[in-house]
Design a protein around this motif. Structure first.
Motif, PDB file in Angstrom:
ATOM      1  N   LEU A  11      44.878  90.690  27.601  1.00  0.00           N
ATOM      2  CA  LEU A  11      44.227  91.833  27.493  1.00  0.00           C
ATOM      3  C   LEU A  11      45.514  92.978  27.006  1.00  0.00           C
ATOM      4  O   LEU A  11      45.110  94.017  26.479  1.00  0.00           O
ATOM      5  CB  LEU A  11      43.912  92.422  28.914  1.00  0.00           C
ATOM      6  N   ALA A  12      46.725  92.687  27.361  1.00  0.00           N
ATOM      7  CA  ALA A  12      47.828  93.501  27.014  1.00  0.00           C
ATOM      8  C   ALA A  12      48.272  93.341  25.572  1.00  0.00           C
ATOM      9  O   ALA A  12      48.877  94.272  25.351  1.00  0.00           O
ATOM     10  CB  ALA A  12      49.154  93.377  27.794  1.00  0.00           C
ATOM     11  N   ASP A  13      47.703  92.451  24.669  1.00  0.00           N
ATOM     12  CA  ASP A  13      47.874  92.104  23.433  1.00  0.00           C
ATOM     13  C   ASP A  13      47.074  92.221  22.354  1.00  0.00           C
ATOM     14  O   ASP A  13      45.971  91.607  22.412  1.00  0.00           O
ATOM     15  CB  ASP A  13      48.553  90.772  23.189  1.00  0.00           C
ATOM     16  N   PRO A  14      46.834  93.539  21.946  1.00  0.00           N
ATOM     17  CA  PRO A  14      45.877  93.822  20.946  1.00  0.00           C
ATOM     18  C   PRO A  14      45.610  92.866  19.621  1.00  0.00           C
ATOM     19  O   PRO A  14      44.363  92.660  19.361  1.00  0.00           O
ATOM     20  CB  PRO A  14      45.949  95.226  20.540  1.00  0.00           C
ATOM     21  N   ASP A  15      46.395  92.374  19.335  1.00  0.00           N
ATOM     22  CA  ASP A  15      46.497  91.534  18.077  1.00  0.00           C
ATOM     23  C   ASP A  15      46.048  90.189  18.684  1.00  0.00           C
ATOM     24  O   ASP A  15      44.971  89.326  17.830  1.00  0.00           O
ATOM     25  CB  ASP A  15      47.741  91.226  17.475  1.00  0.00           C
ATOM     26  N   LEU A  16      46.324  89.409  19.557  1.00  0.00           N
ATOM     27  CA  LEU A  16      45.902  88.486  20.274  1.00  0.00           C
ATOM     28  C   LEU A  16      44.447  88.618  20.711  1.00  0.00           C
ATOM     29  O   LEU A  16      43.622  87.640  20.360  1.00  0.00           O
ATOM     30  CB  LEU A  16      46.665  87.997  21.475  1.00  0.00           C
ATOM     31  N   LEU A  17      44.072  89.772  21.431  1.00  0.00           N
ATOM     32  CA  LEU A  17      42.853  89.969  21.798  1.00  0.00           C
ATOM     33  C   LEU A  17      41.689  90.145  20.746  1.00  0.00           C
ATOM     34  O   LEU A  17      40.428  89.810  20.755  1.00  0.00           O
ATOM     35  CB  LEU A  17      42.705  91.177  22.492  1.00  0.00           C
TER      36      LEU A  17
ATOM     37  N   LEU B 263      34.045  90.830  18.257  1.00  0.00           N
ATOM     38  CA  LEU B 263      32.482  90.977  18.612  1.00  0.00           C
ATOM     39  C   LEU B 263      32.370  92.405  19.206  1.00  0.00           C
ATOM     40  O   LEU B 263      31.867  93.603  19.081  1.00  0.00           O
ATOM     41  CB  LEU B 263      31.852  90.144  19.173  1.00  0.00           C
ATOM     42  N   PHE B 264      33.200  92.622  20.384  1.00  0.00           N
ATOM     43  CA  PHE B 264      33.158  93.782  21.262  1.00  0.00           C
ATOM     44  C   PHE B 264      34.089  94.948  20.978  1.00  0.00           C
ATOM     45  O   PHE B 264      34.204  95.956  21.289  1.00  0.00           O
ATOM     46  CB  PHE B 264      33.518  93.363  22.815  1.00  0.00           C
ATOM     47  N   GLY B 265      35.196  94.257  20.012  1.00  0.00           N
ATOM     48  CA  GLY B 265      36.226  95.229  20.012  1.00  0.00           C
ATOM     49  C   GLY B 265      37.392  95.249  21.132  1.00  0.00           C
ATOM     50  O   GLY B 265      37.271  95.274  22.131  1.00  0.00           O
ATOM     51  N   THR B 266      38.780  95.330  20.763  1.00  0.00           N
ATOM     52  CA  THR B 266      39.880  95.273  21.521  1.00  0.00           C
ATOM     53  C   THR B 266      39.878  96.469  22.805  1.00  0.00           C
ATOM     54  O   THR B 266      39.916  96.096  23.817  1.00  0.00           O
ATOM     55  CB  THR B 266      41.245  95.145  20.900  1.00  0.00           C
TER      56      THR B 266
ATOM     57  N   GLN C 203      39.934  95.862  26.768  1.00  0.00           N
ATOM     58  CA  GLN C 203      40.725  96.372  27.656  1.00  0.00           C
ATOM     59  C   GLN C 203      40.348  97.403  28.728  1.00  0.00           C
ATOM     60  O   GLN C 203      40.633  97.565  29.740  1.00  0.00           O
ATOM     61  CB  GLN C 203      41.773  96.887  26.637  1.00  0.00           C
ATOM     62  N   SER C 204      39.239  98.241  28.175  1.00  0.00           N
ATOM     63  CA  SER C 204      38.302  99.066  29.039  1.00  0.00           C
ATOM     64  C   SER C 204      37.809  98.353  30.394  1.00  0.00           C
ATOM     65  O   SER C 204      37.844  98.826  31.454  1.00  0.00           O
ATOM     66  CB  SER C 204      37.479 100.046  28.437  1.00  0.00           C
ATOM     67  N   LEU C 205      37.361  97.222  30.044  1.00  0.00           N
ATOM     68  CA  LEU C 205      36.441  96.559  30.944  1.00  0.00           C
ATOM     69  C   LEU C 205      37.444  95.715  31.856  1.00  0.00           C
ATOM     70  O   LEU C 205      37.199  95.447  32.897  1.00  0.00           O
ATOM     71  CB  LEU C 205      35.574  95.467  30.057  1.00  0.00           C
TER      72      LEU C 205
ATOM     73  N   LEU D  61      32.060  91.852  42.135  1.00  0.00           N
ATOM     74  CA  LEU D  61      32.235  92.303  40.900  1.00  0.00           C
ATOM     75  C   LEU D  61      32.333  93.753  40.738  1.00  0.00           C
ATOM     76  O   LEU D  61      32.069  94.373  41.842  1.00  0.00           O
ATOM     77  CB  LEU D  61      30.799  92.329  40.020  1.00  0.00           C
ATOM     78  N   PRO D  62      33.192  94.381  39.950  1.00  0.00           N
ATOM     79  CA  PRO D  62      33.246  95.936  39.707  1.00  0.00           C
ATOM     80  C   PRO D  62      32.042  96.506  39.912  1.00  0.00           C
ATOM     81  O   PRO D  62      30.648  95.810  39.483  1.00  0.00           O
ATOM     82  CB  PRO D  62      34.029  96.224  38.441  1.00  0.00           C
ATOM     83  N   ASP D  63      31.881  97.829  40.074  1.00  0.00           N
ATOM     84  CA  ASP D  63      30.385  98.647  40.434  1.00  0.00           C
ATOM     85  C   ASP D  63      29.485  98.258  39.159  1.00  0.00           C
ATOM     86  O   ASP D  63      28.168  98.367  39.245  1.00  0.00           O
ATOM     87  CB  ASP D  63      30.521  99.958  40.781  1.00  0.00           C
ATOM     88  N   HIS D  64      29.977  98.443  37.722  1.00  0.00           N
ATOM     89  CA  HIS D  64      29.174  98.579  36.596  1.00  0.00           C
ATOM     90  C   HIS D  64      28.585  97.249  36.424  1.00  0.00           C
ATOM     91  O   HIS D  64      27.291  97.189  35.971  1.00  0.00           O
ATOM     92  CB  HIS D  64      30.019  99.068  35.480  1.00  0.00           C
TER      93      HIS D  64
END
Length: 445
Positions: free
Chosen positions: A214-220, A228-231, A235-237, A381-384
């Motif tokens: 999650l910390a590496d945009p290129d890897l993600l 499909l979802f975008g980095t 990362q927000s999730l 799970l988180p609330d959302h």
């Protein structure tokens, strides 16, 4: 051991049989019975299986029948992969929903509800027959909507019905690969409902490697879900969602894309498979070659509209190999031979996810042994995510009630409460539209 495959004339049956051919251990499946309502489809699939087995010594025997009771009697395992209404029904599900401006996908939203309403009564009948004719059998359910159908059958079979899906397996495999880990050595912290779950961690030797991803945009951004979802969104999730959550997170764009295509997914598969089964009527056709060619095209176009919406490009070749048949084989081996393993499965909650009751079928890692599948307790799970899981489980329960009582009013309620249906009036028109095109929904009064 005897394995009965319901929906035995289905296109993906050769995947299951191919997995069986790799199993040479003691206590393996030695007899396969295909059941289907369509003789010609049974004949076509039996041809493919015969070519698969041609070079394999002592391959499991294959017989075919249209008699359900005969197929079930004496079975050790029952694999359910039926499609009530066929692919024509799936195409109708999509068409009716899109006419109202909502999603018609076969497991998500309006299409999933329609499919569930006509499938649950049939699945319940099967469960009752299994309980009577093969009370010691284990039922492996792949019939969609898998979580909903598994819960319906569990009311008659208890924990002897287990739902499987290849989506979490593929997701975990992709994450492990991009992190340089062996998927077989990784524990995937995955939780949710079928086609509605999130990977929250991937532990290797006790260390969670997901934060590194999650910390590496290129890897993600280098694998399917990142594209499909975008980095930024991943990362927000702080988690990697199942690909089917694209229908929720990018619903407006997906509905527009599905509306604009020349053919919906169901219509494409209906026409493609019709060509395949017609081809199988010619005795000079190589059944296995034709099946391989058709499957490759099927897999390459999977979720094409979603990927086009996201600009994700073509699927990676490694993602075209399926996976549910491997889960089915691993599950059968674990139970039959007490080969203990951990698999992500659809099972009754039994307190694993505290926000849902014990009988709710969820999709989580399970410890599997000779006594079946035992869900691993998972963190909340988180609330959302909790809100979405509870809302969709509530809809599933309304579908089960409508199917049990034959209540049209409850069916309208099920559609109305789904997060992807935006109006009670739309829900009413959906029920009207679906009952007009599906004779199997005539029981709703």
């Amino acid at each position: 051991m005897k394995l009965t495959i319901l929906g035995g004339g289905g296109f993906r049956v050769p995947l299951v049989y191919g997995a069986l051919l790799t199993d040479r251990g003691e206590g393996r499946v030695t007899e396969v019975v295909l059941h289907d309502l369509d003789d010609s489809r049974l004949y076509a699939v039996a041809r493919v299986l015969a070519e698969q087995a041609a070079t394999v010594p002592d391959a499991p025997t294959v017989t075919a029948t249209t008699d359900l009771d005969e197929a079930l009697r004496g079975a050790d395992f029952v694999f359910s992969a039926i499609r009530v209404g066929g692919l024509e029904g799936r195409a109708d599900d999509e068409r009716v929903a899109l006419a109202e401006g909502v999603l018609g996908q076969e497991t998500v939203g309006a299409g999933g509800i329609a499919y569930g309403l006509r499938t649950v009564p049939v699945a319940v009948d099967i469960a009752r027959r299994v309980a009577r004719l093969a009370p010691d059998a284990w039922v492996i359910n792949f019939t969609n909507p898998a979580g909903l159908v598994t819960e319906a059958m569990s009311r008659h079979l208890g924990d002897r019905v287990i739902g499987i899906c290849d989506s979490p397996v593929g997701l975990g495999r992709r994450i492990a690969k991009v992190l340089g880990a062996n998927p077989r050595e990784a524990f995937i912290d995955y939780v949710g409902l079928n086609h509605l779950g999130w990977v929250r961690g991937l532990r290797v030797a006790g260390r969670d490697e997901l934060p590194r991803l999650l910390a590496d945009p290129d890897l993600l951004g280098s694998f399917e879900e990142g594209k499909l979802f975008g980095t930024d969104w991943l990362q927000s999730l702080g988690a990697i969602p199942n690909e089917y959550l694209h229908y929720y997170y990018f619903n407006r764009e997906t509905v527009r894309a599905y509306t604009e295509v020349e053919k919906t997914r169901g219509a494409f598969l209906r026409d493609q498979q019709a060509r395949f089964y017609d081809e199988m009527k010619r005795p000079d056709t190589s059944a296995l070659t034709a099946w391989d060619r058709t499957r490759a095209e099927r897999e390459a176009t999977y979720m094409a509209e979603n990927r086009e919406t996201a600009g994700a490009g073509e699927r990676d070749e490694d993602d075209l190999s399926g996976g549910y048949e491997k889960v089915a084989l691993a599950l059968m081996r674990a139970i039959a031979r007490d080969e203990r393993t951990t698999l992500i499965l659809n099972v009754r909650n039994q307190g694993a996810l505290s926000v849902l009751d014990s009988d709710a079928v969820i999709e989580v890692p399970c410890l599997v042994d000779a006594n079946g599948a035992h869900p691993v307790a998972v963190a909340p799970l988180p609330d959302h995510a909790t809100g979405l899981v509870c809302a969709v489980k509530g809809v599933e329960r309304e579908v089960l009630t409508a199917a049990e009582n034959g209540s049209r009013t409850t069916a309208v309620k099920a559609f109305s409460l789904h997060p992807l249906v935006d109006s009670v009036n739309v829900a009413r028109r959906l029920v009207e539209g679906y009952t007009e095109v599906h004779p199997g929904l005539a029981y709703l009064k």
